[in-house]
Design an enzyme around this catalytic site. Structure first.
Site, mmCIF file in Angstrom:
data_model
loop_
_atom_site.group_PDB
_atom_site.id
_atom_site.type_symbol
_atom_site.label_atom_id
_atom_site.label_comp_id
_atom_site.label_asym_id
_atom_site.label_seq_id
_atom_site.Cartn_x
_atom_site.Cartn_y
_atom_site.Cartn_z
ATOM 1 N N ASP A 1 0.859 -1.177 0.000
ATOM 2 C CA ASP A 1 0.000 0.000 0.000
ATOM 3 C C ASP A 1 0.899 1.232 0.000
ATOM 4 O O ASP A 1 2.124 1.125 0.041
ATOM 5 C CB ASP A 1 -0.969 -0.034 1.190
ATOM 6 C CG ASP A 1 -0.252 0.126 2.512
ATOM 7 O OD1 ASP A 1 0.981 0.294 2.518
ATOM 8 O OD2 ASP A 1 -0.929 0.097 3.552
ATOM 9 N N GLY B 1 1.029 3.780 2.162
ATOM 10 C CA GLY B 1 1.312 4.420 3.442
ATOM 11 C C GLY B 1 0.292 5.485 3.785
ATOM 12 O O GLY B 1 0.201 5.933 4.932
ATOM 13 N N GLY C 1 -11.509 4.041 0.087
ATOM 14 C CA GLY C 1 -12.487 4.832 0.839
ATOM 15 C C GLY C 1 -13.799 4.140 1.092
ATOM 16 O O GLY C 1 -14.796 4.780 1.423
ATOM 17 N N ASP D 1 -8.177 -7.388 0.123
ATOM 18 C CA ASP D 1 -7.273 -7.639 1.253
ATOM 19 C C ASP D 1 -7.978 -7.194 2.524
ATOM 20 O O ASP D 1 -8.865 -6.333 2.482
ATOM 21 C CB ASP D 1 -5.980 -6.822 1.132
ATOM 22 C CG ASP D 1 -6.163 -5.409 1.646
ATOM 23 O OD1 ASP D 1 -6.781 -4.592 0.922
ATOM 24 O OD2 ASP D 1 -5.760 -5.119 2.785
ATOM 25 N N CYS E 1 -13.578 -28.775 5.862
ATOM 26 C CA CYS E 1 -12.445 -27.919 5.510
ATOM 27 C C CYS E 1 -11.185 -28.754 5.311
ATOM 28 O O CYS E 1 -10.946 -29.721 6.029
ATOM 29 C CB CYS E 1 -12.234 -26.895 6.621
ATOM 30 S SG CYS E 1 -10.817 -25.805 6.342
ATOM 31 N N CYS F 1 -7.837 -28.160 10.367
ATOM 32 C CA CYS F 1 -9.016 -29.039 10.390
ATOM 33 C C CYS F 1 -8.661 -30.490 10.084
ATOM 34 O O CYS F 1 -9.363 -31.401 10.508
ATOM 35 C CB CYS F 1 -10.082 -28.522 9.429
ATOM 36 S SG CYS F 1 -10.858 -27.009 10.054
ATOM 37 N N HIS G 1 -6.519 -21.620 9.660
ATOM 38 C CA HIS G 1 -7.883 -21.951 9.235
ATOM 39 C C HIS G 1 -8.569 -20.758 8.558
ATOM 40 O O HIS G 1 -9.167 -20.900 7.484
ATOM 41 C CB HIS G 1 -8.741 -22.424 10.408
ATOM 42 C CG HIS G 1 -10.184 -22.564 10.014
ATOM 43 N ND1 HIS G 1 -10.664 -23.674 9.343
ATOM 44 C CD2 HIS G 1 -11.230 -21.701 10.117
ATOM 45 C CE1 HIS G 1 -11.947 -23.490 9.075
ATOM 46 N NE2 HIS G 1 -12.317 -22.304 9.528
#
Lengths: 373, 373
Positions: free
Chosen positions: A94, A96, A218, A268, A306, A311, A337
């Protein structure tokens, strides 16, 4: 060849959802994709080996944190962030911006950039479009984010407009200062607050700068989910279909499904790793606080369907014991997990898009989610 | 067939050192062996997968801790400790004695056993030879330790004698209460403080009870290293050569070499994992505080000759950064290194014994260790 290229594989015939591939200098990754966050040069509690085993493709690094510690010079000396942290797949950093704006009283924004005090030692620091590019080029991430201002929520129209226009000017300066060649690609970030005309204006201005990818910034900053979805529905279709679209800071399953529906390719969020460290795990029917007493003698895995390391090998009772005893393995297992759960969730969505059954997938998911309330 | 059997492979022709194999219900393990400590049902910061990868054979569990939390009933309900923690190799459990005696004012010793208050919630608890056997049988460890009293250091002769004789009486009661069949083996623990005649008496009395293995307890409790070595030199040769010998709570390289020299086969210690979590790593020439500033730009591995996951993949500079940033991966990496270092150190010693060059190995080791001072 450009560092970052998007390949559209399949467009959903009923929604904006799409399956594709993202080509980067460190490999090609299937989209839609969830990118685990490695703030300080490590995805908290995970090893690179574990991330690979669960199928992670791109991880995030935070420019603000790495700039302050250990410093981008040191990382460059180590051969860049990939080499420093021993990760040979994709990295997105990113700008900053989001972190320094979050510092509140400790920062001051001018047209030039943002002066702030380090949260570590109070030292005076400065980030600007040029500085952010310098730092991210030293880090050597595959995807570099433009230095923007995240319009806070709520914001007056006038402030949102001025801020959004400054983000465009800063994006121009980033583009000017950036020289990633075929090693790094620079993404623009759409702002505009919760104002549709400003979102359109931001898209128009950024697209004219011709970035290899665009983030929607945003959002998920305090507004309601319906309002966020409205903004996505308005904004995403205006972005060029041949470029990847990245929704920043979003990572709960319900928002991921809606994001994909509106045509987002990349996500993300610290959510899965942060709640994992508090003993909360994600399932298809909602969250489970595995450290609760009710699981003390529950010898089933977190999720019987899973396929993650946790798991396949451990019970709720054991994980609960580890949390009660404050043992590190506990939060390692819940982190594994939760990340696997989201990565698999994205793979399942992609498969549904490829087989043109994404609408049914979404309906099924929402039914299960509602049922669990 | 007995649960635990020792097979002597090679006796050093100049010292007491010996290479062998320990047969347990969960596999056969080469000796001399170092056993990582998993106090609360996990070797701190490690996964079972990582322990296997580094070649760990037997790990420890602590009866005191597991008795209090999650409780031996719960562990039994999970199918025993192996199943609860997902570890299919060897497990040795201590008797709980050492921990309850360490509680100081919170415990009271009688002939019957030890009354104490839990360090977790202050509740009244009681451990005795019979109770310790009950707990360890519920845990299902391969090797069960007799409930003994560790003679403190220093101790008056009379106290040491009375305590040592009680340990014998308790060992008899343990033997009576224990029924491990071919699933578990019970080891006796030699005490006697720093008094040679008491050590001889303890050996004599315990050997007459015919345990499948013997521990030397009450060493590394504050006495000087020369005094510890003197006690080992006196005690170990009196133990039957066809049974394994276990030196409790010892795990620094210099003491491991001397222990092996006097004929010890098994060791355990929290030292490597505890110092790892403080940013200290072990090497052949001594310790390195990897979180120190001097390593900030040191892009070499901890040890260029080490084959562990940490040294194959990460630099001192990165590990130092992780410690400064308080990231969990930092202490995971140092823990992996330290455990691997000790396991490999044992393998190297074993190889030296097999090739009848253990004396040279020890001389080399000591020269390197001295040099580093």
């Amino acid at each position: 060849m450009a560092a970052i290229q998007y390949e559209l594989i399949k467009q959903c015939s009923h929604t904006g959802a799409r399956a594709g591939r993202l080509h980067t200098p460190h490999g090609t990754f299937d989209t839609p994709i969830f990118m685990p966050v490695g703030t300080q040069g490590t995805v908290k509690a995970m090893s690179p080996h574990e991330l690979k085993e669960m199928g992670a493709g791109i991880i995030l690094g935070n420019t603000y944190h790495l700039f302050l510690r250990p410093g981008h010079d040191l990382v460059a000396e180590a051969g860049g962030l990939h080499s420093f942290i021993n990760w040979d797949r994709g990295i997105l950093t990113d700008s900053g911006g989001f972190q320094v704006f979050s510092l509140g009283d400790l920062r001051k924004i001018t047209e030039e950039g943002v002066a702030f005090r380090s949260h570590l030692d109070g030292s005076k620091q400065f980030l600007s479009p040029e500085k952010s590019m310098e730092v991210q080029m030293a880090l050597g991430s595959d995807i570099v984010m433009a230095f923007d201002e995240c319009v806070p929520y709520p914001a007056e129209y006038d402030y949102a407009k001025q801020s959004t226009e400054r983000t465009t000017r800063w994006a121009e300066r980033c583009r000017e200062a950036f020289c990633g060649g075929n090693r790094q690609g620079l993404f623009g970030i759409v702002q505009g607050g919760m104002y549709k005309d400003l979102r359109s204006q931001s898209v128009r201005e950024l697209v004219s700068l011709d970035f290899p990818g665009y983030a929607v910034g945003g959002l998920s900053v305090g507004e309601s989910k319906p309002l966020m979805y409205e903004m996505l529905e308005h904004t995403v279709p205006q972005l060029p279909s041949g470029k990847p679209r990245y929704l920043m800071g979003v990572g709960t399953p319900d928002c991921l499904v809606e994001g994909v529906l509106y045509g987002i390719d990349m996500f993300d969020c610290v959510f899965p790793t942060r709640v994992a460290r508090n003993g909360t795990v994600m399932t298809h029917t909602g969250r489970l606080v595995v450290k609760n007493a009710e699981f003390a003698r529950d010898f089933r895995p977190i999720d019987e369907h899973c396929g993650c390391y946790t798991c396949r090998n451990f019970t709720r009772a054991y994980i609960r014991h580890l949390f009660k005893a404050e043992e590190i393995l506990g939060l390692r297992l819940t982190t594994i997990h939760n990340l696997y759960f989201l990565l698999q969730f994205m793979r399942d969505m992609r498969q549904a898009i490829l087989e043109d059954r994404f609408v049914a997938f979404r309906d099924n998911f929402r039914a299960g989610y509602e049922l669990a309330r």
